[in-house]
Scaffold this motif. Structure first.
Motif, mmCIF file in Angstrom:
data_model
loop_
_atom_site.group_PDB
_atom_site.id
_atom_site.type_symbol
_atom_site.label_atom_id
_atom_site.label_comp_id
_atom_site.label_asym_id
_atom_site.label_seq_id
_atom_site.Cartn_x
_atom_site.Cartn_y
_atom_site.Cartn_z
ATOM 1 N N VAL A 80 16.148 -23.064 98.015
ATOM 2 C CA VAL A 80 17.114 -24.122 97.705
ATOM 3 C C VAL A 80 17.707 -24.015 96.302
ATOM 4 O O VAL A 80 18.907 -23.832 96.119
ATOM 5 C CB VAL A 80 16.450 -25.521 97.828
ATOM 6 N N TRP A 81 16.813 -24.092 95.328
ATOM 7 C CA TRP A 81 17.280 -24.369 93.964
ATOM 8 C C TRP A 81 18.049 -23.204 93.349
ATOM 9 O O TRP A 81 19.062 -23.394 92.680
ATOM 10 C CB TRP A 81 16.074 -24.749 93.105
ATOM 11 N N SER A 82 17.559 -21.976 93.587
ATOM 12 C CA SER A 82 18.253 -20.831 92.986
ATOM 13 C C SER A 82 19.577 -20.555 93.698
ATOM 14 O O SER A 82 20.412 -19.820 93.193
ATOM 15 C CB SER A 82 17.360 -19.583 93.035
ATOM 16 N N LYS A 83 19.752 -21.117 94.874
ATOM 17 C CA LYS A 83 20.989 -20.861 95.624
ATOM 18 C C LYS A 83 22.027 -21.955 95.414
ATOM 19 O O LYS A 83 23.175 -21.813 95.812
ATOM 20 C CB LYS A 83 20.667 -20.770 97.123
ATOM 21 N N MET A 84 21.588 -23.051 94.846
ATOM 22 C CA MET A 84 22.486 -24.194 94.708
ATOM 23 C C MET A 84 23.442 -23.948 93.541
ATOM 24 O O MET A 84 23.023 -23.486 92.483
ATOM 25 C CB MET A 84 21.631 -25.443 94.434
ATOM 26 N N PRO A 85 24.732 -24.254 93.711
ATOM 27 C CA PRO A 85 25.652 -24.100 92.578
ATOM 28 C C PRO A 85 25.211 -24.981 91.404
ATOM 29 O O PRO A 85 24.688 -26.081 91.620
ATOM 30 C CB PRO A 85 26.992 -24.584 93.125
ATOM 31 N N GLY A 86 25.441 -24.497 90.213
ATOM 32 C CA GLY A 86 25.050 -25.246 89.023
ATOM 33 C C GLY A 86 25.649 -26.642 89.001
ATOM 34 O O GLY A 86 25.014 -27.596 88.549
ATOM 35 N N SER A 87 26.849 -26.772 89.504
ATOM 36 C CA SER A 87 27.508 -28.084 89.472
ATOM 37 C C SER A 87 26.722 -29.097 90.308
ATOM 38 O O SER A 87 26.651 -30.282 89.965
ATOM 39 C CB SER A 87 28.937 -27.962 89.986
ATOM 40 N N GLU A 88 26.119 -28.625 91.394
ATOM 41 C CA GLU A 88 25.324 -29.529 92.242
ATOM 42 C C GLU A 88 23.972 -29.815 91.582
ATOM 43 O O GLU A 88 23.501 -30.952 91.572
ATOM 44 C CB GLU A 88 25.108 -28.906 93.625
ATOM 45 N N ARG A 89 23.356 -28.763 91.058
ATOM 46 C CA ARG A 89 22.087 -28.944 90.345
ATOM 47 C C ARG A 89 22.231 -29.993 89.249
ATOM 48 O O ARG A 89 21.392 -30.870 89.068
ATOM 49 C CB ARG A 89 21.689 -27.625 89.699
ATOM 50 N N GLY A 90 23.337 -29.846 88.534
ATOM 51 C CA GLY A 90 23.579 -30.752 87.416
ATOM 52 C C GLY A 90 23.614 -32.204 87.849
ATOM 53 O O GLY A 90 23.115 -33.090 87.150
ATOM 54 N N LYS A 91 24.164 -32.443 89.032
ATOM 55 C CA LYS A 91 24.276 -33.835 89.479
ATOM 56 C C LYS A 91 22.913 -34.474 89.711
ATOM 57 O O LYS A 91 22.722 -35.671 89.500
ATOM 58 C CB LYS A 91 25.150 -33.904 90.740
ATOM 59 N N TYR A 92 21.959 -33.671 90.161
ATOM 60 C CA TYR A 92 20.594 -34.208 90.284
ATOM 61 C C TYR A 92 20.044 -34.604 88.910
ATOM 62 O O TYR A 92 19.383 -35.630 88.763
ATOM 63 C CB TYR A 92 19.667 -33.174 90.924
ATOM 64 N N LEU A 93 20.328 -33.764 87.904
ATOM 65 C CA LEU A 93 19.830 -34.105 86.568
ATOM 66 C C LEU A 93 20.496 -35.368 86.032
ATOM 67 O O LEU A 93 19.850 -36.196 85.378
ATOM 68 C CB LEU A 93 20.027 -32.925 85.606
ATOM 69 N N PHE A 94 21.794 -35.493 86.297
ATOM 70 C CA PHE A 94 22.476 -36.733 85.889
ATOM 71 C C PHE A 94 21.825 -37.941 86.564
ATOM 72 O O PHE A 94 21.614 -38.986 85.945
ATOM 73 C CB PHE A 94 23.961 -36.669 86.258
ATOM 74 N N ARG A 95 21.477 -37.772 87.852
ATOM 75 C CA ARG A 95 20.824 -38.883 88.559
ATOM 76 C C ARG A 95 19.496 -39.250 87.902
ATOM 77 O O ARG A 95 19.162 -40.431 87.778
ATOM 78 C CB ARG A 95 20.544 -38.492 90.011
ATOM 79 N N ILE A 96 18.750 -38.223 87.516
ATOM 80 C CA ILE A 96 17.452 -38.503 86.883
ATOM 81 C C ILE A 96 17.664 -39.239 85.554
ATOM 82 O O ILE A 96 16.962 -40.200 85.234
ATOM 83 C CB ILE A 96 16.653 -37.201 86.659
ATOM 84 N N ALA A 97 18.661 -38.780 84.791
ATOM 85 C CA ALA A 97 18.961 -39.443 83.515
ATOM 86 C C ALA A 97 19.264 -40.917 83.739
ATOM 87 O O ALA A 97 18.750 -41.796 83.028
ATOM 88 C CB ALA A 97 20.144 -38.750 82.840
ATOM 89 N N ARG A 98 20.083 -41.187 84.739
ATOM 90 C CA ARG A 98 20.430 -42.567 85.045
ATOM 91 C C ARG A 98 19.209 -43.346 85.543
ATOM 92 O O ARG A 98 19.020 -44.506 85.206
ATOM 93 C CB ARG A 98 21.534 -42.615 86.113
ATOM 94 N N GLY A 99 18.416 -42.673 86.366
ATOM 95 C CA GLY A 99 17.221 -43.323 86.906
ATOM 96 C C GLY A 99 16.275 -43.758 85.802
ATOM 97 O O GLY A 99 15.701 -44.859 85.844
ATOM 98 N N ILE A 100 16.126 -42.918 84.787
ATOM 99 C CA ILE A 100 15.254 -43.274 83.656
ATOM 100 C C ILE A 100 15.847 -44.480 82.922
ATOM 101 O O ILE A 100 15.140 -45.435 82.583
ATOM 102 C CB ILE A 100 15.089 -42.077 82.697
ATOM 103 N N ALA A 101 17.158 -44.428 82.711
ATOM 104 C CA ALA A 101 17.802 -45.536 81.999
ATOM 105 C C ALA A 101 17.662 -46.839 82.782
ATOM 106 O O ALA A 101 17.418 -47.905 82.206
ATOM 107 C CB ALA A 101 19.274 -45.200 81.749
#
Lengths: 490, 305
Positions: A80-101
């Protein structure tokens, strides 16, 4: 100067944060392959260091579980992860950032209950900086080709990460965010005494829909950390903790070709020149050593003060420290919270006793200290010489060792006279001196007229025996990419 | 010089002056403190020279020299370091024929292949000469931190680097290892190829006449397996370059390096004929981040979002 130890006799009404906000559960489970699962290790009771009362039961993992987690991370990487475009990966990280906030208040309470740090610090520093770290790295995920590591930099694979107890959530963010942004998957082990906040982070990661196995969170003690970093399925090891353990890890990985970054101990010099704004410097000294009870690898634990102002600085320092409130970490007025564990408290007591024995003069803040929980009052040793253990060894507690100097050269020589090289502070109004000192100090971070500033955009990490590799900024990202110039064969 | 000049002269011919090959430490050419030498043969097995067999004490002396030189070299301007490294290339160009001969004899190459290696070594120095004043702008940054602070990160040299030069590629490999170490301001203690040490000492003569401050590069001839463990465990060595070590020695040295948390560059199988990337430069750099309050309230009114 007057003999008073405290200029203020203000009474503060208690202003406690509610523990209920932390929504503590009775039982916490490790997070492996996208699920919270029972670990096969022994259960531990995590306690509130401020009260010594149990907070929750935590299931810990066995070495077999480490294997399961590494396999889950490998599968997630490959499929999954190594095949996912960076733009999609990034969105998960944005979600985590928001989730923490979004769960910031809850996380701050959990962190303070489990760690003992003042709620104002977990609320204002740990949690927001953790969120910021994910937000920053989220943006890198689709811009790796612009990071200066070649046109198509590749991730390393599965990262095995071990973090300490002093900033449990923030260190998790420092480790997980860049690893995921670069396209790696993660198996991370929390510290034995502070497993809770990272397991709340696991919920946030699960809620964000991060594919199973991309982040695996293990609970347990040093043996699990050892099994993780030595697991043959790991491509990259990142460790934050003591220099002793760092050495063991570096040694055990010798010859494996596995990438390692180490963030280890420190014995930072905080240097105050006679032309410094003394009141600001005093605030900076206090922040430098009493922030997080001094449980900070980059703490300004050696105060180097120019001889001509030494008495004035010490006098003001004692007065200021006398006003620090030590006590219930959940109280929003508390400045200095609890020492994280009985074990750490013993280490602090032992090293400070050595300071007495070696002839340094101890001054202890007259502030009242709670009669239960692990507390150590703010302490200053003056008359410290460079050979003393309290000037050489990391105490990792609210203990400041004061040395003096006459010339800038002497300050540099003394500051650099340590096997460590994580951070340093400089206090002077003279611009050229700031820049000259910043250049001369062999330390990874130099704070001038400030101290203990952290930001995801600014690289953090040590020189010499404080470790190697950086976290934050472009160089921190590079720690999770294959940067070996593949094409050129170098 | 090697085989040819130290060989026998025919009747009536002038007898060449054979060179005594010594170590290069702190800008001087001492014999090994141990008094030991070993025989170096050319690629055909003929006697080439006696080389000094570097010892633990020589290694320690070299570290002292390298540490002493570090402050000056790291503190010199990038422009100045670039000029000095370019000067090494200039000196080498002038002695090109000597190195072609040494590499031909030592490695058993054809003259044209050896010449290509020497030319590549000269060009490599020119390449790195141009890097000195680019590193900070490429690898450093102004950090847009979320607060009223000016923050920047800048690369700095790690310190004293101990390196094992490649065993086979005795000259281009040697130069390719040394150049990136010193480009950013580190100083080096380098153990040459054991079987082919002569180009290293000839190169030391080039370094000694190229305005390179004494001690910036120190060259030891001898056995890396004997000398490197002392350097790997040395408290005043900051980093290791294990290019010239086999896998077994690498693992042992990496273990020894852990005692003082040294940076270790082991790299991939090197191909020195390819143009270099930045991995070797980055391997021996630290990142320093500096913070200072800006002190200014936002001029446009600021406010939070």
């Amino acid at each position: 100067m007057a003999k008073k130890t405290s200029g203020f006799e203000w009474e503060y009404a208690p202003a406690p944060e509610s523990a209920a906000i932390g929504k503590l559960k009775e039982r916490y489970l490790p997070f492996i392959g996208g699920k919270f699962v029972e670990g096969n290790g022994e259960e531990i009771k995590t306690i509130n260091p401020a009260t010594e009362q149990p907070l929750a039961v935590v299931s810990t993992v066995s070495t077999d579980d480490v294997d399961t987690a590494v396999t889950a991370a490998r599968t997630a990487y490959d499929t999954v992860w190594s095949k996912m475009p960076g733009s999609e990966r990034g969105k998960y990280l944005f979600r985590i950032a928001r989730g923490i906030a979004e769960r910031a208040r809850e996380l701050a309470v959990v962190e303070t209950l489990d760690n003992g740090k003042p709620i104002k610090e977990s609320r204002d520093v740990d949690v927001p900086t953790a969120s910021a770290h994910f937000f920053y790295h989220a943006g890198w995920a689709d811009k790796l080709q612009h990071a200066g590591f070649g046109p198509d930099p590749k991730p390393l694979g599965v990262a095995g990460q071990v973090i300490p107890w002093n900033f449990p959530l923030l260190m998790a963010a420092w480790k997980i965010a860049p690893a995921l942004a670069a396209g790696n998957t993660v198996v991370i082990k929390s510290a034995e005494t502070t497993p809770l906040s990272i397991l709340v982070l696991a919920e946030i990661i699960a809620d964000a829909g991060v594919p199973p196995g991309v982040v695996n969170i293990l609970t347990g003690a040093g043996d699990i950390g050892k099994a993780l970093v030595n697991h043959p399925g790991i491509d990259k090891v990142a460790f934050t903790g003591s220099t002793d353990v760092g050495r063991q890890i570096q040694s055990s990985l010798a010859g494996t070709g596995r990438k390692v970054t180490l963030e280890l101990g420190g014995k930072a010099a905080n240097i105050v020149f006679d032309d410094a704004p003394i009141d600001q410097a005093v605030e900076g000294i206090v922040n430098g050593i009493f922030f997080n009870q001094g449980h900070v690898c980059c703490a300004g634990s050696r105060l180097l003060v120019q001889e001509s102002v030494a008495e004035e600085v010490l006098e003001k320092l004692r007065t200021r420290i006398g006003t620090l409130r030590i006590g219930d970490p959940m109280d929003k007025n508390t400045d200095v919270g609890a020492i994280n564990s009985g074990e750490q408290l013993s280490k602090i007591r032992e090293l400070t006793a050595v300071g007495d024995a070696e002839g340094a003069q101890r001054w202890t803040s007259p502030c009242p200290v709670p009669d239960r929980g692990f507390f150590f009052p703010p302490t200053i040793f003056s008359g410290v010489s460079q050979a003393m253990r309290i000037a050489r060894e990391e105490i990792f507690g609210p203990v400041l060792s004061v040395l003096t100097f006459r010339t800038p050269d002497e300050a540099v020589a003394k500051a650099n006279n340590t096997p460590y090289g994580l951070s340093a502070g400089v206090w002077t109004e003279k611009g050229s001196r700031i820049l000259g000192m910043a250049q001369s100090l062999r330390a990874g971070v130099v704070w001038a007229n400030t101290f203990n500033r952290f930001d995801p955009t600014a690289a953090f990490g040590g020189y010499k025996e404080s470790g190697f590799g950086r976290e934050g900024g472009r160089s921190g990202l590079g720690a999770y990419l294959d940067t070996d110039d593949v094409a050129e064969g170098f | 010089m090697a085989a040819k000049d130290s060989g026998r002269a025919a009747a009536g011919e002038r007898v060449a002056v054979a060179k005594t090959y010594k170590l290069f430490i702190g800008g001087a050419f001492p014999r090994s403190e141990s008094g030991r030498t070993y025989q170096v043969t050319d690629a055909k097995g003929g006697f080439a020279a006696n080389a000094a067999q570097g010892s633990r004490k020589d290694a320690r002396d070299a570290v002292v020299a390298a540490r002493k030189a570090f402050g000056t070299w790291a503190g010199s301007t990038a422009y100045n370091r670039g000029q000095v490294i370019y000067r090494i290339a200039e000196m080498l160009e002038g002695r090109r024929a000597q190195f072609v001969e040494l590499v031909t004899a030592g490695e058993g190459l054809t003259t044209s292949t050896a010449a290509a290696a020497v030319d590549a070594a000269i060009d490599r120095l020119v390449h790195y000469a141009g890097w000195t004043d680019k590193i900070a702008s490429v690898l450093g940054s102004a950090n847009p931190v979320a607060g009223p602070y000016f923050s920047f990160s800048t690369p700095e040299p790690t310190g004293v680097v101990a390196a094992a030069a490649p065993q086979d590629d005795s000259f281009l490999g040697l130069v390719s290892v040394i150049a990136p170490i010193i480009t950013s301001g580190n100083t080096a203690v380098v153990v040459s190829s054991a079987a082919r040490p002569l180009p290293a000492i000839a190169f030391a003569e080039v370094l000694a006449t190229a305005d390179l401050p004494a001690g910036v590069v120190n060259l030891l001839t001898g056995d890396a397996a004997e000398i490197m463990p002392h350097l790997a465990a040395h408290g005043d060595v900051n980093a290791l370059d294990l290019t010239g070590c086999d896998a077994e020695l690498r693992a042992a040295l990496e273990r020894a390096a852990a005692g003082t948390v040294k940076r270790v560059f082991a790299g991939r199988q090197p191909n020195f004929t390819a143009p270099p990337g930045t991995a070797r430069l980055r391997a021996f750099l630290e990142t320093k981040t500096v913070w200072h309050p800006t002190g200014a309230v936002a001029l446009s009114g600021g406010g939070s979002y």
